[in-house]
Each structure stands twice: as structure tokens, then as C-alpha cells.
Design a protein around this motif. Structure first.
Motif, PDB file in Angstrom:
ATOM      1  N   ASN A 103       0.836  -1.191   0.000  1.00  8.18           N
ATOM      2  CA  ASN A 103       0.000   0.000   0.000  1.00  8.18           C
ATOM      3  C   ASN A 103       0.877   1.249   0.000  1.00  8.18           C
ATOM      4  OD1 ASN A 103      -1.477   2.071   2.241  1.00  8.18           O
ATOM      5  ND2 ASN A 103      -2.663   1.475   0.468  1.00  8.18           N
ATOM      6  N   PHE A 104       0.642   2.128  -0.966  1.00  4.05           N
ATOM      7  CA  PHE A 104       1.321   3.417  -1.028  1.00  4.05           C
ATOM      8  C   PHE A 104       0.396   4.450  -0.411  1.00  4.05           C
ATOM      9  CE2 PHE A 104       3.300   0.977  -4.366  1.00  4.05           C
ATOM     10  CZ  PHE A 104       4.639   1.299  -4.218  1.00  4.05           C
ATOM     11  N   SER A 105       0.902   5.141   0.612  1.00  4.29           N
ATOM     12  CA  SER A 105       0.048   6.100   1.301  1.00  4.29           C
ATOM     13  C   SER A 105       0.807   7.360   1.695  1.00  4.29           C
ATOM     14  CB  SER A 105      -0.559   5.466   2.556  1.00  4.29           C
ATOM     15  OG  SER A 105       0.436   5.233   3.527  1.00  4.29           O
ATOM     16  N   GLY A 106       0.020   8.394   1.898  1.00  5.49           N
ATOM     17  CA  GLY A 106       0.499   9.638   2.478  1.00  5.49           C
ATOM     18  C   GLY A 106      -0.240   9.779   3.790  1.00  5.49           C
ATOM     19  N   SER A 107       0.299   9.201   4.823  1.00  8.35           N
ATOM     20  CA  SER A 107      -0.418   9.008   6.079  1.00  8.35           C
ATOM     21  C   SER A 107      -0.839  10.287   6.795  1.00  8.35           C
ATOM     22  CB  SER A 107       0.422   8.166   7.036  1.00  8.35           C
ATOM     23  OG  SER A 107       1.617   8.862   7.372  1.00  8.35           O
ATOM     24  N   ASP A 108      -0.205  11.406   6.466  1.00 12.19           N
ATOM     25  CA  ASP A 108      -0.558  12.629   7.193  1.00 12.19           C
ATOM     26  C   ASP A 108      -1.091  13.747   6.292  1.00 12.19           C
ATOM     27  OD1 ASP A 108       1.763  13.459   5.963  1.00 12.19           O
ATOM     28  OD2 ASP A 108       2.880  13.813   7.811  1.00 12.19           O
ATOM     29  N   TRP A 109      -1.375  13.441   5.044  1.00 12.21           N
ATOM     30  CA  TRP A 109      -1.878  14.478   4.148  1.00 12.21           C
ATOM     31  C   TRP A 109      -2.936  13.969   3.170  1.00 12.21           C
ATOM     32  CZ3 TRP A 109      -1.161  13.476  -1.011  1.00 12.21           C
ATOM     33  CH2 TRP A 109      -0.168  12.548  -1.342  1.00 12.21           C
ATOM     34  N   CYS A 110      -2.987  12.686   2.927  1.00 12.44           N
ATOM     35  CA  CYS A 110      -3.897  12.107   1.923  1.00 12.44           C
ATOM     36  C   CYS A 110      -5.152  11.589   2.631  1.00 12.44           C
ATOM     37  CB  CYS A 110      -3.167  10.988   1.174  1.00 12.44           C
ATOM     38  SG  CYS A 110      -4.211   9.981   0.126  1.00 12.44           S
ATOM     39  N   ILE A 111      -6.268  12.315   2.479  1.00 16.69           N
ATOM     40  CA  ILE A 111      -7.512  11.954   3.167  1.00 16.69           C
ATOM     41  C   ILE A 111      -7.987  10.541   2.784  1.00 16.69           C
ATOM     42  CG2 ILE A 111      -9.941  12.590   3.568  1.00 16.69           C
ATOM     43  CD1 ILE A 111      -7.787  14.455   4.876  1.00 16.69           C
ATOM     44  N   PRO A 112      -8.007  10.159   1.499  1.00 15.44           N
ATOM     45  CA  PRO A 112      -8.406   8.784   1.182  1.00 15.44           C
ATOM     46  C   PRO A 112      -7.469   7.733   1.796  1.00 15.44           C
ATOM     47  CG  PRO A 112      -8.524  10.158  -0.778  1.00 15.44           C
ATOM     48  CD  PRO A 112      -7.851  10.965   0.281  1.00 15.44           C
ATOM     49  N   CYS A 113      -6.179   8.064   1.914  1.00 17.22           N
ATOM     50  CA  CYS A 113      -5.222   7.146   2.545  1.00 17.22           C
ATOM     51  C   CYS A 113      -5.563   6.943   4.020  1.00 17.22           C
ATOM     52  CB  CYS A 113      -3.790   7.681   2.446  1.00 17.22           C
ATOM     53  SG  CYS A 113      -3.189   7.930   0.773  1.00 17.22           S
ATOM     54  N   LYS A 138      -8.489   7.359   5.402  1.00 17.68           N
ATOM     55  CA  LYS A 138      -9.739   6.587   5.470  1.00 17.68           C
ATOM     56  C   LYS A 138      -9.483   5.110   5.198  1.00 17.68           C
ATOM     57  CE  LYS A 138     -12.983  10.259   4.317  1.00 17.68           C
ATOM     58  NZ  LYS A 138     -13.981  10.736   3.352  1.00 17.68           N
ATOM     59  N   LEU A 139      -8.623   4.796   4.238  1.00 15.47           N
ATOM     60  CA  LEU A 139      -8.284   3.408   3.924  1.00 15.47           C
ATOM     61  C   LEU A 139      -7.699   2.715   5.152  1.00 15.47           C
ATOM     62  CD1 LEU A 139      -7.770   1.047   1.888  1.00 15.47           C
ATOM     63  CD2 LEU A 139      -5.558   2.088   1.466  1.00 15.47           C
ATOM     64  N   HIS A 140      -6.782   3.377   5.820  1.00 18.65           N
ATOM     65  CA  HIS A 140      -6.173   2.782   7.012  1.00 18.65           C
ATOM     66  C   HIS A 140      -7.197   2.610   8.133  1.00 18.65           C
ATOM     67  CE1 HIS A 140      -1.849   2.347   6.176  1.00 18.65           C
ATOM     68  NE2 HIS A 140      -2.162   3.152   5.179  1.00 18.65           N
ATOM     69  N   LYS A 141      -8.004   3.633   8.356  1.00 23.99           N
ATOM     70  CA  LYS A 141      -8.975   3.571   9.449  1.00 23.99           C
ATOM     71  C   LYS A 141     -10.084   2.558   9.173  1.00 23.99           C
ATOM     72  CE  LYS A 141     -12.148   6.304  12.160  1.00 23.99           C
ATOM     73  NZ  LYS A 141     -13.153   7.319  12.093  1.00 23.99           N
ATOM     74  N   LYS A 156       3.327   6.305 -11.380  1.00 28.39           N
ATOM     75  CA  LYS A 156       2.420   7.442 -11.574  1.00 28.39           C
ATOM     76  C   LYS A 156       2.249   8.267 -10.300  1.00 28.39           C
ATOM     77  CE  LYS A 156      -0.384   5.194 -15.122  1.00 28.39           C
ATOM     78  NZ  LYS A 156      -1.740   4.718 -15.428  1.00 28.39           N
ATOM     79  N   GLY A 157       2.718   7.752  -9.171  1.00 29.39           N
ATOM     80  CA  GLY A 157       2.613   8.484  -7.912  1.00 29.39           C
ATOM     81  C   GLY A 157       1.194   8.590  -7.384  1.00 29.39           C
ATOM     82  N   LEU A 158       0.418   7.527  -7.500  1.00 29.57           N
ATOM     83  CA  LEU A 158      -0.967   7.520  -7.033  1.00 29.57           C
ATOM     84  C   LEU A 158      -1.037   7.281  -5.528  1.00 29.57           C
ATOM     85  CD1 LEU A 158      -2.438   5.220  -9.832  1.00 29.57           C
ATOM     86  CD2 LEU A 158      -2.506   7.714  -9.734  1.00 29.57           C
ATOM     87  N   PHE A 159      -2.009   7.940  -4.877  1.00 32.67           N
ATOM     88  CA  PHE A 159      -2.223   7.773  -3.434  1.00 32.67           C
ATOM     89  C   PHE A 159      -3.710   7.779  -3.144  1.00 32.67           C
ATOM     90  CE2 PHE A 159       2.022   9.528  -3.658  1.00 32.67           C
ATOM     91  CZ  PHE A 159       2.717   8.746  -2.757  1.00 32.67           C
ATOM     92  N   PRO A 160      -4.240   6.870  -2.409  1.00 30.77           N
ATOM     93  CA  PRO A 160      -3.607   5.612  -2.070  1.00 30.77           C
ATOM     94  C   PRO A 160      -3.574   4.717  -3.300  1.00 30.77           C
ATOM     95  CG  PRO A 160      -5.854   5.598  -1.242  1.00 30.77           C
ATOM     96  CD  PRO A 160      -5.600   6.955  -1.846  1.00 30.77           C
ATOM     97  N   TYR A 161      -2.631   3.830  -3.311  1.00 26.91           N
ATOM     98  CA  TYR A 161      -2.498   2.859  -4.385  1.00 26.91           C
ATOM     99  C   TYR A 161      -2.108   1.557  -3.717  1.00 26.91           C
ATOM    100  CZ  TYR A 161      -1.044   0.887  -8.907  1.00 26.91           C
ATOM    101  OH  TYR A 161      -0.912   0.116 -10.038  1.00 26.91           O
ATOM    102  N   THR A 162      -2.930   0.534  -3.907  1.00 28.77           N
ATOM    103  CA  THR A 162      -2.741  -0.728  -3.219  1.00 28.77           C
ATOM    104  C   THR A 162      -2.590  -1.839  -4.242  1.00 28.77           C
ATOM    105  OG1 THR A 162      -4.165   0.130  -1.456  1.00 28.77           O
ATOM    106  CG2 THR A 162      -3.692  -2.223  -1.421  1.00 28.77           C
ATOM    107  N   LEU A 163      -1.591  -2.671  -4.025  1.00 31.20           N
ATOM    108  CA  LEU A 163      -1.300  -3.773  -4.945  1.00 31.20           C
ATOM    109  C   LEU A 163      -1.274  -5.087  -4.193  1.00 31.20           C
ATOM    110  CD1 LEU A 163       1.719  -2.043  -6.664  1.00 31.20           C
ATOM    111  CD2 LEU A 163      -0.500  -2.419  -7.720  1.00 31.20           C
ATOM    112  N   LEU A 164      -1.855  -6.092  -4.795  1.00 33.99           N
ATOM    113  CA  LEU A 164      -1.747  -7.447  -4.279  1.00 33.99           C
ATOM    114  C   LEU A 164      -0.753  -8.163  -5.180  1.00 33.99           C
ATOM    115  CD1 LEU A 164      -2.841  -9.406  -2.128  1.00 33.99           C
ATOM    116  CD2 LEU A 164      -4.537 -10.135  -3.821  1.00 33.99           C
ATOM    117  N   ALA A 209     -14.323  -3.348   4.769  1.00 32.33           N
ATOM    118  CA  ALA A 209     -13.204  -4.199   5.177  1.00 32.33           C
ATOM    119  C   ALA A 209     -13.485  -5.680   4.947  1.00 32.33           C
ATOM    120  CB  ALA A 209     -12.859  -3.944   6.640  1.00 32.33           C
ATOM    121  N   LEU A 210     -14.697  -6.110   5.239  1.00 31.64           N
ATOM    122  CA  LEU A 210     -15.049  -7.521   5.075  1.00 31.64           C
ATOM    123  C   LEU A 210     -14.997  -7.926   3.606  1.00 31.64           C
ATOM    124  CD1 LEU A 210     -15.946 -10.149   6.408  1.00 31.64           C
ATOM    125  CD2 LEU A 210     -18.312  -9.370   6.164  1.00 31.64           C
TER     126      LEU A 210
END
Length: 148
Positions: free
Chosen positions: A40-50, A52-55, A105-113, A132-133
Motif C-alpha cells: 500500500n502506497f500512502s500519504g499518512s498525514d496528508w492524503c484523506i483517502p489514505c 480513510k483506507l487505514h482507518k 504514476k505516484g498515485l495515493f492511495p495505491y494498493t497492490l496485491l 473491510a469484510l
């Protein structure tokens, strides 16, 4: 003087080797545990969707079960902006290396499996629409299909 230059070259080289070996260690661990890698690529202190994804997904019990049951190994490549949240230079370099390889591309959040070899099996751009489920269930289904 030669010793100084050699030491400088070795220290620069060791950073590159460490960054590469970090992901190699995660791949090795995933192979041993027969797990997938969720990057998971995130900006933990500036990216609102990031945030929300974590929470709403990553910090939930449904998601954490994926880790405890060896379905996935979770890896967060974080790019915080606030000075108080800055990462170590070593971790910044590791995250940048992961971004060069998987998030050009520098996308945030960007999640890869990823599978244990680092091959992308599925990607999510932005905040996943699932709860989450459902998100966890999708990952479990992909892992089950890998066994066949």
C-alpha cells in the motif's frame, strides 16, 4: 584518501543493496508462509483517502486476520509530508525504490496485491469501494485461486 573513497562507495552501495534486499526479504517470507504481499502506497498525514483506507480497512479485525492467518504480508510504503512524521533516510529510500518499481504514476492511495515473486495480481487505485469484510474476502478469493 583511497580508504575514504572506498568507504564512501561502500556506504552508497550498501543503501542500494539494503533497499533491494528489503523487498527480497518480504518475497522470501511470503514464499515461506505461502502468503501474498499487499503493498500500500500512502500519504499518512496528508492524503484523506489514505487515512480513510487505514482507518476503515487496514486497522480492522477482518483485515488483521489476513495477516495472522498468513494470507498476506502487509507492506506500507508511506510518504508523509509533516516534519514530525518523517521517516528514516533508509526507509525513505526503500519506499522510493518500491514506488519506482510499482507506483511510477505516484498515485495515493495505491494498493497492490502481489504474489511472492512480486507479480501484480490486483490493484486498487484510490480508496477501495468495498468495506473491510468485502475487501478481505476478495483477497482471500484471489489467494485461493492461486492454489489452483
Amino acid at each position: 584518501m583511497r580508504t575514504f573513497i572506498l568507504g564512501l562507495i561502500m556506504s552508497v552501495f550498501s543503501f542500494g543493496v539494503h533497499a533491494q534486499s528489503f523487498m527480497e526479504n518480504v518475497k522470501k517470507k511470503a514464499t515461506e508462509k505461502k502468503a501474498l504481499i499487499l503493498l500500500n502506497f500512502s500519504g499518512s498525514d496528508w492524503c484523506i483517502p489514505c487515512i480513510k483506507l487505514h482507518k476503515n480497512i487496514i486497522e480492522t479485525e477482518d483485515f488483521k486476520k489476513l495477516e495472522t492467518e498468513n494470507v498476506i504480508i502487509y507492506l506500507n510504503a508511506d510518504f508523509p509530508r509533516n516534519k514530525k512524521n518523517q521517516l528514516s533516510p533508509e526507509l525513505k529510500k526503500e519506499n522510493a525504490s518500491l514506488a519506482d518499481q510499482y507506483n511510477q504514476k505516484g498515485l495515493f492511495p495505491y494498493t497492490l496485491l502481489l504474489n511472492s515473486e512480486g507479480k501484480i495480481l490486483k490493484s486498487w487505485e484510490g480508496l477501495p469501494s468495498e468495506n473491510a469484510l468485502a475487501f478481505s474476502k476478495e483477497i482471500r478469493e484471489i489467494k485461493e485461486n492461486q492454489k489452483q
